[in-house]
Design an enzyme around this catalytic site. Structure first.
Site, PDB file in Angstrom:
ATOM      1  N   THR A  84     -13.031   5.209   8.850  1.00  0.00           N
ATOM      2  CA  THR A  84     -13.799   4.443   7.858  1.00  0.00           C
ATOM      3  C   THR A  84     -13.538   2.975   8.176  1.00  0.00           C
ATOM      4  O   THR A  84     -12.715   2.667   9.044  1.00  0.00           O
ATOM      5  CB  THR A  84     -13.317   4.717   6.416  1.00  0.00           C
ATOM      6  OG1 THR A  84     -11.995   4.178   6.287  1.00  0.00           O
ATOM      7  CG2 THR A  84     -13.289   6.209   6.102  1.00  0.00           C
ATOM      8  N   LYS A  90       0.932   4.127  -2.817  1.00  0.00           N
ATOM      9  CA  LYS A  90       0.548   5.500  -2.459  1.00  0.00           C
ATOM     10  C   LYS A  90       1.695   6.486  -2.709  1.00  0.00           C
ATOM     11  O   LYS A  90       1.447   7.661  -3.017  1.00  0.00           O
ATOM     12  CB  LYS A  90       0.073   5.558  -1.005  1.00  0.00           C
ATOM     13  CG  LYS A  90      -1.266   4.855  -0.757  1.00  0.00           C
ATOM     14  CD  LYS A  90      -2.397   5.484  -1.566  1.00  0.00           C
ATOM     15  CE  LYS A  90      -3.772   5.155  -1.015  1.00  0.00           C
ATOM     16  NZ  LYS A  90      -4.856   5.652  -1.899  1.00  0.00           N
ATOM     17  N   TYR A 117       0.838  -1.212   0.000  1.00  0.00           N
ATOM     18  CA  TYR A 117       0.000   0.000   0.000  1.00  0.00           C
ATOM     19  C   TYR A 117       0.874   1.264   0.000  1.00  0.00           C
ATOM     20  O   TYR A 117       0.621   2.207  -0.757  1.00  0.00           O
ATOM     21  CB  TYR A 117      -0.883  -0.071   1.243  1.00  0.00           C
ATOM     22  CG  TYR A 117      -1.791   1.091   1.496  1.00  0.00           C
ATOM     23  CD1 TYR A 117      -2.912   1.302   0.702  1.00  0.00           C
ATOM     24  CD2 TYR A 117      -1.564   1.952   2.567  1.00  0.00           C
ATOM     25  CE1 TYR A 117      -3.779   2.352   0.965  1.00  0.00           C
ATOM     26  CE2 TYR A 117      -2.419   2.995   2.842  1.00  0.00           C
ATOM     27  CZ  TYR A 117      -3.527   3.196   2.034  1.00  0.00           C
ATOM     28  OH  TYR A 117      -4.378   4.242   2.302  1.00  0.00           O
TER      29      TYR A 117
HETATM   30  N1  LIG Z   1      -9.445   6.252   6.027  1.00  0.00           N
HETATM   31  C1  LIG Z   1      -8.250   6.772   6.161  1.00  0.00           C
HETATM   32  O1  LIG Z   1      -7.839   7.253   7.255  1.00  0.00           O
HETATM   33  C2  LIG Z   1      -7.325   6.822   4.971  1.00  0.00           C
HETATM   34  C3  LIG Z   1      -5.991   7.192   5.184  1.00  0.00           C
HETATM   35  C4  LIG Z   1      -5.146   7.318   4.102  1.00  0.00           C
HETATM   36  C5  LIG Z   1      -5.624   7.071   2.820  1.00  0.00           C
HETATM   37  N2  LIG Z   1      -6.916   6.680   2.636  1.00  0.00           N
HETATM   38  C6  LIG Z   1      -7.373   6.429   1.279  1.00  0.00           C
HETATM   39  O2  LIG Z   1      -8.639   7.035   1.081  1.00  0.00           O
HETATM   40  C7  LIG Z   1      -9.353   6.295   0.091  1.00  0.00           C
HETATM   41  C8  LIG Z   1     -10.731   5.944   0.623  1.00  0.00           C
HETATM   42  O3  LIG Z   1     -10.579   5.063   1.724  1.00  0.00           O
HETATM   43  P1  LIG Z   1     -11.720   4.793   2.826  1.00  0.00           P
HETATM   44  O4  LIG Z   1     -11.024   4.842   4.117  1.00  0.00           O
HETATM   45  O5  LIG Z   1     -12.882   5.661   2.578  1.00  0.00           O
HETATM   46  O6  LIG Z   1     -12.048   3.246   2.515  1.00  0.00           O
HETATM   47  P2  LIG Z   1     -13.441   2.454   2.280  1.00  0.00           P
HETATM   48  O7  LIG Z   1     -13.095   1.016   2.268  1.00  0.00           O
HETATM   49  O8  LIG Z   1     -14.467   2.943   3.252  1.00  0.00           O
HETATM   50  O9  LIG Z   1     -13.907   2.924   0.825  1.00  0.00           O
HETATM   51  C9  LIG Z   1     -13.230   2.532  -0.337  1.00  0.00           C
HETATM   52  C10 LIG Z   1     -14.264   2.245  -1.418  1.00  0.00           C
HETATM   53  O10 LIG Z   1     -13.573   1.884  -2.639  1.00  0.00           O
HETATM   54  C11 LIG Z   1     -14.329   0.881  -3.293  1.00  0.00           C
HETATM   55  N3  LIG Z   1     -13.463   0.128  -4.221  1.00  0.00           N
HETATM   56  C12 LIG Z   1     -12.504  -0.771  -3.908  1.00  0.00           C
HETATM   57  N4  LIG Z   1     -11.930  -1.261  -5.024  1.00  0.00           N
HETATM   58  C13 LIG Z   1     -12.546  -0.648  -6.076  1.00  0.00           C
HETATM   59  C14 LIG Z   1     -12.391  -0.735  -7.485  1.00  0.00           C
HETATM   60  N5  LIG Z   1     -11.475  -1.557  -8.030  1.00  0.00           N
HETATM   61  N6  LIG Z   1     -13.156   0.053  -8.271  1.00  0.00           N
HETATM   62  C15 LIG Z   1     -14.094   0.880  -7.724  1.00  0.00           C
HETATM   63  N7  LIG Z   1     -14.295   0.972  -6.392  1.00  0.00           N
HETATM   64  C16 LIG Z   1     -13.529   0.230  -5.578  1.00  0.00           C
HETATM   65  C17 LIG Z   1     -14.852   0.008  -2.155  1.00  0.00           C
HETATM   66  O11 LIG Z   1     -15.990  -0.755  -2.582  1.00  0.00           O
HETATM   67  C18 LIG Z   1     -15.182   1.061  -1.075  1.00  0.00           C
HETATM   68  O12 LIG Z   1     -16.541   1.451  -1.123  1.00  0.00           O
HETATM   69  C19 LIG Z   1      -8.477   5.084  -0.253  1.00  0.00           C
HETATM   70  O13 LIG Z   1      -7.703   5.372  -1.403  1.00  0.00           O
HETATM   71  C20 LIG Z   1      -7.580   4.966   0.952  1.00  0.00           C
HETATM   72  O14 LIG Z   1      -6.386   4.286   0.671  1.00  0.00           O
HETATM   73  C21 LIG Z   1      -7.767   6.537   3.685  1.00  0.00           C
END
Ligand SMILES: NC(=O)c1ccc[n+]([C@@H]2O[C@H](COP(=O)([O-])OP(=O)(O)OC[C@H]3O[C@@H](n4cnc5c(N)ncnc54)[C@H](O)[C@@H]3O)[C@@H](O)[C@H]2O)c1
Length: 304
Positions: A205, A175, A171
């Site tokens: 999340t 990233k 990851y």
């Molecule tokens: N939550 C955090 O604190 C955090 C921190 C750093 C980065 N991020 C990044 O933020 C973004 C959102 O994460 P989140 O925490 O909301 O996660 P989440 O799991 O709640 O949401 C991610 C969504 O992406 C969808 N998804 C997965 N693979 C897919 C694909 N191939 N095509 C289309 N949709 C797809 C999933 O069905 C899900 O609904 C991600 O890129 C994650 O890496 C989140």
């Protein structure tokens, strides 16, 4: 009342849940027409048969907004192209692409399988490139035809990609690649009227609390007062980056959490010594010691 993205056509990938859902609702609340993309994947990318994107579209429409579902896999080449075409076919144009979809398969590098590596690099890094590539081709065609383009891409990196994160090597590498691709794309797409920026968010999340433990506890909502870890806190910056107001901001990565916005300062030339000739290996030790003494101390890897 007019919103900051009134009438703009926006794609948000992975918008069925979490941070992407918050972005889709926030864009719609500020007047945008939204393509709500989500494949309905489990936390590790496995198929669930659910379509959370439909609920998000229903919420937007119930509030008087315009939105459409797209269920393509962002990392599938033809799927990514179909996603871009969904915006153009439904709303007649595309102004903003928010790349957000993804999932985790955490493991220490020493025990990581080839599949765990490939799946996570695919969904994040290729899943950002494929959509960006098809959107960029559309905007280049528009620009060459003399049509005004004032377009935006907002990518999603992570603190893991900027600083590293124990147990998330796949990851973190993906990233970090997204952060670099943001700078790259900003430089390459500037002449077509497209800006490209990225965020590194932190919010509650299923991705951050799904595994429970100390992280889930740290992210719990307070009984009263400002809920700093709510995913909705991430979206105002992303909506603004999607607006025409942000046209002079490109190639930047912003860390965002609660009410805090930080601009990340990435790789840059640090202290240098130039001998003006080839070094001997035995001369290098004191040179490196001197350079490191003058350089900024790296930010610690998460969890180290
Ligand atoms: N939550 C955090 O604190 C955090 C921190 C750093 C980065 N991020 C990044 O933020 C973004 C959102 O994460 P989140 O925490 O909301 O996660 P989440 O799991 O709640 O949401 C991610 C969504 O992406 C969808 N998804 C997965 N693979 C897919 C694909 N191939 N095509 C289309 N949709 C797809 C999933 O069905 C899900 O609904 C991600 O890129 C994650 O890496 C989140």
């Amino acid at each position: 009342m007019s919103g900051v993205v009134d009438g703009r056509v926006v794609i948000v990938t992975g918008a069925g849940r979490g941070i992407g859902r918050a972005h889709a609702l926030a864009f719609a609340a500020e007047g945008a027409k939204v393509v709500v993309n989500d494949i309905g994947a489990g936390i590790d990318g496995s198929a669930t048969g659910e379509s959370p994107a439909e609920q998000v579209v229903a919420e937007i429409v119930a509030a008087g907004g315009e939105a459409v579902v797209n269920g393509d896999d962002v990392a599938d080449w033809a799927g990514a192209e179909n996603l871009i075409n969904t915006a153009i076919d439904t709303f007649g144009r595309l102004d903003v692409l928010v790349n957000n979809a993804g999932f985790l398969r955490d493991r220490m590098l020493v025990g990581m399988s080839e599949q765990e590596w490939d799946a996570v690099v695919r969904v994040h890094l290729k899943g950002h490139f494929a959509t960006l590539r098809h959107a960029a081709a559309y905007w280049r065609t528009e620009a060459k035809a003399g049509n005004p383009v004032d377009a935006r891409i907002v990518n999603t990196s992570s603190g893991a990609g900027l600083q590293g994160s124990i147990g998330q090597g796949n990851y973190a590498a993906a990233k970090a690649g997204i952060a670099e691709m943001t700078i790259q794309a900003a430089a390459e797409l500037k002449n077509y009227g497209v800006t490209v920026n990225a965020i590194a968010p932190a919010a509650r999340t299923r991705m951050t609390v799904g595994a429970g433990g100390a992280m889930a506890e740290a992210m719990a909502a307070p009984e009263e007062g400002f809920d700093a870890m709510a995913p909705e806190n991430i979206s105002p910056l992303v909506v603004w980056l999607g607006s025409t107001e942000s046209k002079d901001v490109t190639g930047r990565v912003f860390e965002v959490e609660g009410g805090k916005i930080t601009v990340a300062e990435g790789w840059r030339h640090g202290p240098t010594q130039d001998k003006g000739a080839r070094w001997e290996p035995k001369e290098i030790g004191p040179v490196v010691a001197d350079l490191l003494a003058k350089a900024e101390t790296p930010v610690p890897v998460y969890g180290a």
